[in-house]
Design a protein around this motif. Structure first.
Motif, PDB file in Angstrom:
ATOM      1  N   SER A  53       5.872   6.641 -10.739  1.00 32.34           N
ATOM      2  CA  SER A  53       5.714   7.532 -11.908  1.00 32.34           C
ATOM      3  C   SER A  53       5.493   8.984 -11.498  1.00 32.34           C
ATOM      4  O   SER A  53       5.828   9.903 -12.248  1.00 32.34           O
ATOM      5  N   GLU A  54       4.965   9.203 -10.284  1.00 34.41           N
ATOM      6  CA  GLU A  54       4.814  10.598  -9.830  1.00 34.41           C
ATOM      7  C   GLU A  54       6.184  11.218  -9.566  1.00 34.41           C
ATOM      8  O   GLU A  54       6.394  12.410  -9.796  1.00 34.41           O
ATOM      9  N   ARG A  55       7.116  10.421  -9.096  1.00 33.38           N
ATOM     10  CA  ARG A  55       8.494  10.925  -8.903  1.00 33.38           C
ATOM     11  C   ARG A  55       9.137  11.197 -10.269  1.00 33.38           C
ATOM     12  O   ARG A  55       9.834  12.193 -10.455  1.00 33.38           O
ATOM     13  N   GLY A 100       0.835  -1.207   0.000  1.00 32.16           N
ATOM     14  CA  GLY A 100       0.000   0.000   0.000  1.00 32.16           C
ATOM     15  C   GLY A 100       0.866   1.251   0.000  1.00 32.16           C
ATOM     16  O   GLY A 100       1.713   1.423   0.876  1.00 32.16           O
ATOM     17  N   ASN A 101       0.661   2.079  -1.001  1.00 36.10           N
ATOM     18  CA  ASN A 101       1.393   3.352  -1.098  1.00 36.10           C
ATOM     19  C   ASN A 101       0.433   4.473  -0.697  1.00 36.10           C
ATOM     20  O   ASN A 101      -0.483   4.805  -1.446  1.00 36.10           O
ATOM     21  N   TRP A 102       0.656   5.024   0.488  1.00 33.36           N
ATOM     22  CA  TRP A 102      -0.281   6.035   0.996  1.00 33.36           C
ATOM     23  C   TRP A 102      -0.076   7.394   0.323  1.00 33.36           C
ATOM     24  O   TRP A 102      -0.892   8.296   0.499  1.00 33.36           O
ATOM     25  N   LYS A 103       1.024   7.554  -0.387  1.00 35.27           N
ATOM     26  CA  LYS A 103       1.365   8.854  -1.013  1.00 35.27           C
ATOM     27  C   LYS A 103       1.334   9.973   0.036  1.00 35.27           C
ATOM     28  O   LYS A 103       1.606   9.710   1.203  1.00 35.27           O
ATOM     29  N   MET A 104       0.969  11.204  -0.359  1.00 33.79           N
ATOM     30  CA  MET A 104       0.996  12.316   0.594  1.00 33.79           C
ATOM     31  C   MET A 104      -0.407  12.496   1.185  1.00 33.79           C
ATOM     32  O   MET A 104      -1.060  13.526   1.005  1.00 33.79           O
ATOM     33  N   GLY A 149       0.177  -6.763  -5.964  1.00 28.55           N
ATOM     34  CA  GLY A 149      -0.106  -5.406  -6.432  1.00 28.55           C
ATOM     35  C   GLY A 149       0.518  -4.315  -5.587  1.00 28.55           C
ATOM     36  O   GLY A 149       0.817  -4.499  -4.400  1.00 28.55           O
ATOM     37  N   LEU A 150       0.726  -3.177  -6.232  1.00 25.71           N
ATOM     38  CA  LEU A 150       1.080  -1.937  -5.533  1.00 25.71           C
ATOM     39  C   LEU A 150      -0.180  -1.078  -5.602  1.00 25.71           C
ATOM     40  O   LEU A 150      -0.662  -0.750  -6.692  1.00 25.71           O
ATOM     41  N   ILE A 151      -0.693  -0.751  -4.431  1.00 25.48           N
ATOM     42  CA  ILE A 151      -2.035  -0.172  -4.351  1.00 25.48           C
ATOM     43  C   ILE A 151      -1.949   1.254  -3.822  1.00 25.48           C
ATOM     44  O   ILE A 151      -1.366   1.491  -2.756  1.00 25.48           O
ATOM     45  N   GLY A 152      -2.530   2.194  -4.539  1.00 25.82           N
ATOM     46  CA  GLY A 152      -2.545   3.583  -4.077  1.00 25.82           C
ATOM     47  C   GLY A 152      -3.835   3.863  -3.326  1.00 25.82           C
ATOM     48  O   GLY A 152      -3.973   3.530  -2.145  1.00 25.82           O
ATOM     49  N   GLY A 153      -4.792   4.459  -4.021  1.00 24.94           N
ATOM     50  CA  GLY A 153      -6.046   4.907  -3.402  1.00 24.94           C
ATOM     51  C   GLY A 153      -6.697   3.878  -2.482  1.00 24.94           C
ATOM     52  O   GLY A 153      -7.100   4.204  -1.350  1.00 24.94           O
ATOM     53  N   TRP A 170      -1.163   5.632 -17.174  1.00 22.49           N
ATOM     54  CA  TRP A 170      -2.553   5.932 -17.498  1.00 22.49           C
ATOM     55  C   TRP A 170      -3.548   5.223 -16.586  1.00 22.49           C
ATOM     56  O   TRP A 170      -4.737   5.519 -16.602  1.00 22.49           O
ATOM     57  N   ALA A 171      -3.059   4.283 -15.790  1.00 23.55           N
ATOM     58  CA  ALA A 171      -3.960   3.544 -14.905  1.00 23.55           C
ATOM     59  C   ALA A 171      -3.849   4.004 -13.452  1.00 23.55           C
ATOM     60  O   ALA A 171      -4.638   3.590 -12.612  1.00 23.55           O
ATOM     61  N   ILE A 172      -2.877   4.870 -13.162  1.00 21.17           N
ATOM     62  CA  ILE A 172      -2.654   5.256 -11.760  1.00 21.17           C
ATOM     63  C   ILE A 172      -3.612   6.362 -11.350  1.00 21.17           C
ATOM     64  O   ILE A 172      -3.598   7.453 -11.928  1.00 21.17           O
ATOM     65  N   GLY A 173      -4.445   6.038 -10.383  1.00 21.77           N
ATOM     66  CA  GLY A 173      -5.360   7.023  -9.820  1.00 21.77           C
ATOM     67  C   GLY A 173      -6.449   7.477 -10.782  1.00 21.77           C
ATOM     68  O   GLY A 173      -7.150   8.446 -10.515  1.00 21.77           O
ATOM     69  N   THR A 174      -6.598   6.782 -11.895  1.00 20.76           N
ATOM     70  CA  THR A 174      -7.563   7.220 -12.910  1.00 20.76           C
ATOM     71  C   THR A 174      -8.859   6.424 -12.869  1.00 20.76           C
ATOM     72  O   THR A 174      -9.847   6.818 -13.492  1.00 20.76           O
ATOM     73  N   TYR A 216       1.667  -5.588  -9.991  1.00 14.87           N
ATOM     74  CA  TYR A 216       0.940  -4.683 -10.885  1.00 14.87           C
ATOM     75  C   TYR A 216       0.366  -3.546 -10.051  1.00 14.87           C
ATOM     76  O   TYR A 216      -0.147  -3.764  -8.943  1.00 14.87           O
ATOM     77  N   GLY A 217       0.407  -2.330 -10.598  1.00 17.17           N
ATOM     78  CA  GLY A 217      -0.218  -1.196  -9.922  1.00 17.17           C
ATOM     79  C   GLY A 217      -0.967  -0.322 -10.910  1.00 17.17           C
ATOM     80  O   GLY A 217      -0.518  -0.126 -12.051  1.00 17.17           O
ATOM     81  N   GLY A 218      -2.076   0.204 -10.471  1.00 22.13           N
ATOM     82  CA  GLY A 218      -2.876   1.097 -11.324  1.00 22.13           C
ATOM     83  C   GLY A 218      -4.338   0.778 -11.152  1.00 22.13           C
ATOM     84  O   GLY A 218      -4.847  -0.151 -11.781  1.00 22.13           O
ATOM     85  N   SER A 219      -4.991   1.539 -10.238  1.00 26.25           N
ATOM     86  CA  SER A 219      -6.432   1.393 -10.003  1.00 26.25           C
ATOM     87  C   SER A 219      -6.863  -0.026  -9.656  1.00 26.25           C
ATOM     88  O   SER A 219      -7.925  -0.473 -10.075  1.00 26.25           O
ATOM     89  N   VAL A 220      -6.013  -0.725  -8.881  1.00 25.78           N
ATOM     90  CA  VAL A 220      -6.460  -2.029  -8.380  1.00 25.78           C
ATOM     91  C   VAL A 220      -7.492  -1.781  -7.279  1.00 25.78           C
ATOM     92  O   VAL A 220      -7.285  -0.946  -6.396  1.00 25.78           O
ATOM     93  N   LYS A 221      -8.605  -2.490  -7.374  1.00 25.36           N
ATOM     94  CA  LYS A 221      -9.709  -2.332  -6.422  1.00 25.36           C
ATOM     95  C   LYS A 221     -10.170  -3.736  -6.021  1.00 25.36           C
ATOM     96  O   LYS A 221      -9.843  -4.717  -6.696  1.00 25.36           O
TER      97      LYS A 221
HETATM   98  C1  PEP Z   1       0.117   3.948  -7.156  1.00 27.01           C
HETATM   99  O1  PEP Z   1       0.184   5.129  -6.921  1.00 27.01           O
HETATM  100  O2  PEP Z   1       1.123   3.234  -7.046  1.00 27.01           O
HETATM  101  C2  PEP Z   1      -1.167   3.404  -7.568  1.00 27.01           C
HETATM  102  C3  PEP Z   1      -1.185   2.223  -8.104  1.00 27.01           C
HETATM  103  O3  PEP Z   1      -2.265   4.201  -7.357  1.00 27.01           O
HETATM  104  P1  PEP Z   1      -3.801   3.793  -7.561  1.00 27.01           P
HETATM  105  O4  PEP Z   1      -3.970   2.404  -6.973  1.00 27.01           O
HETATM  106  O5  PEP Z   1      -4.578   4.809  -6.809  1.00 27.01           O
HETATM  107  O6  PEP Z   1      -4.068   3.813  -9.028  1.00 27.01           O
END
Ligand code: PEP
Length: 250
Positions: A97-99, A8-12, A232-236, A171-175, A211-216
């Motif tokens: 990718s944000e970095r 889990g990547n909590w970001k800021m 997975g690497l999970i953001g939101g 294109w899949a991150i946070g979208t 894999y990371g990018g809008s995994v729910k």
């Molecule tokens: C991320 O920031 O690494 C990421 C995968 O974000 P999200 O799950 O919100 O798309």
């Protein structure tokens, strides 16, 4: 069989108080989750010490979201891999990718960060991924190839064994748009093949590719079901305990 990992990547996000509460609730729920799934959380730097106090670090690996590209010295505002190690951090996310997009981090800079992370005996979670434009123009394999080769391939066999790769299409991150499970599998197989060509079959077979990018919760099991997807690497969704746990259990 490769161990599965959900990170889990909590970001800021989260105040200190909110971060501690989130970590406590994840810690409580993870107790009931499958033991064989590795769980990683990456809170902001400011929360690491407090979060460490409320989690079972035998079960949950504490990670940072970034580190400096230099070991120490006059780099105001930077945080080094060795400082993070001294806090009890066990892994560092490098090259999200944000970095890359907002802070101009090139493969060369990221390679320095990976090396410093590994030199502290920490795991590096190295991110790669193409933009939509790069995918649509047919350059996606070229882009991922250079991110992997330039970012990682001067590592020794011992070093690469401590790298977890995260494929995260920009294109899949946070979208809310996720790659299809076939798109994820195609790229994961491509990356594993690159590792195979450079480091041989044993290492390629063992390297974890997330894999990371809008995994729910509702799409995780299909993506994680693919042969070369190791979690997975999970953001939101990592900011809500119930969603994060559903993804772990997927
Ligand atoms: C991320 O920031 O690494 C990421 C995968 O974000 P999200 O799950 O919100 O798309």
């Amino acid at each position: 069989m490769r161990k599965r990992i959900v990170a889990g990547n909590w970001k800021m996000n989260t105040s200190l108080e909110e971060g501690i509460a989130l970590a406590k609730s994840i810690n409580e729920e993870v107790k009931a989750s499958k033991e064989d799934i590795g769980v990683i959380i990456a809170p902001p730097f400011t929360h690491l010490t407090s979060v460490k106090e409320v989690i079972n670090t035998e079960r949950i690996c504490l990670a940072a979201q970034n580190c400096a590209a230099e070991a120490k010295g006059a780099y105001t505002g930077e945080v080094s891999a060795s400082m993070l190690k001294s806090l009890g951090v066990k892994a560092i996310i490098i090259g999200h990718s944000e970095r890359r997009a907002y802070y101009g981090e090139t493969n060369e800079i990221l390679n320095k960060k990976v090396k410093l992370t590994l030199s502290e005996s920490l795991k590096a979670i190295y991110c790669c991924g193409e933009t939509l434009e790069e995918r649509e123009s047919g350059k996606l394999f070229e882009i991922i190839n250079s991110q992997i080769v330039d970012g990682l391939f001067n590592l020794s066999n011992e070093e690469i064994e401590n790298v977890i790769i995260a494929y995260e299409p920009v294109w899949a991150i946070g979208t809310g748009v996720t790659a299809s499970s076939d798109q994820a599998q195609e790229m994961h197989a491509f990356i594993r093949n690159l590792v195979n060509q450079k480091y041989g079959g044993k290492i390629a077979n063992e390297v974890k590719i997330l894999y990371g990018g809008s995994v729910k919760p509702d799409n995780a099991s299909e993506i994680f079901g693919k042969e070369d997807v190791d979690g997975g690497l999970i953001g939101g969704a990592s900011l809500k305990t119930s969603d994060f746990l559903s993804i772990i259990n997927a």
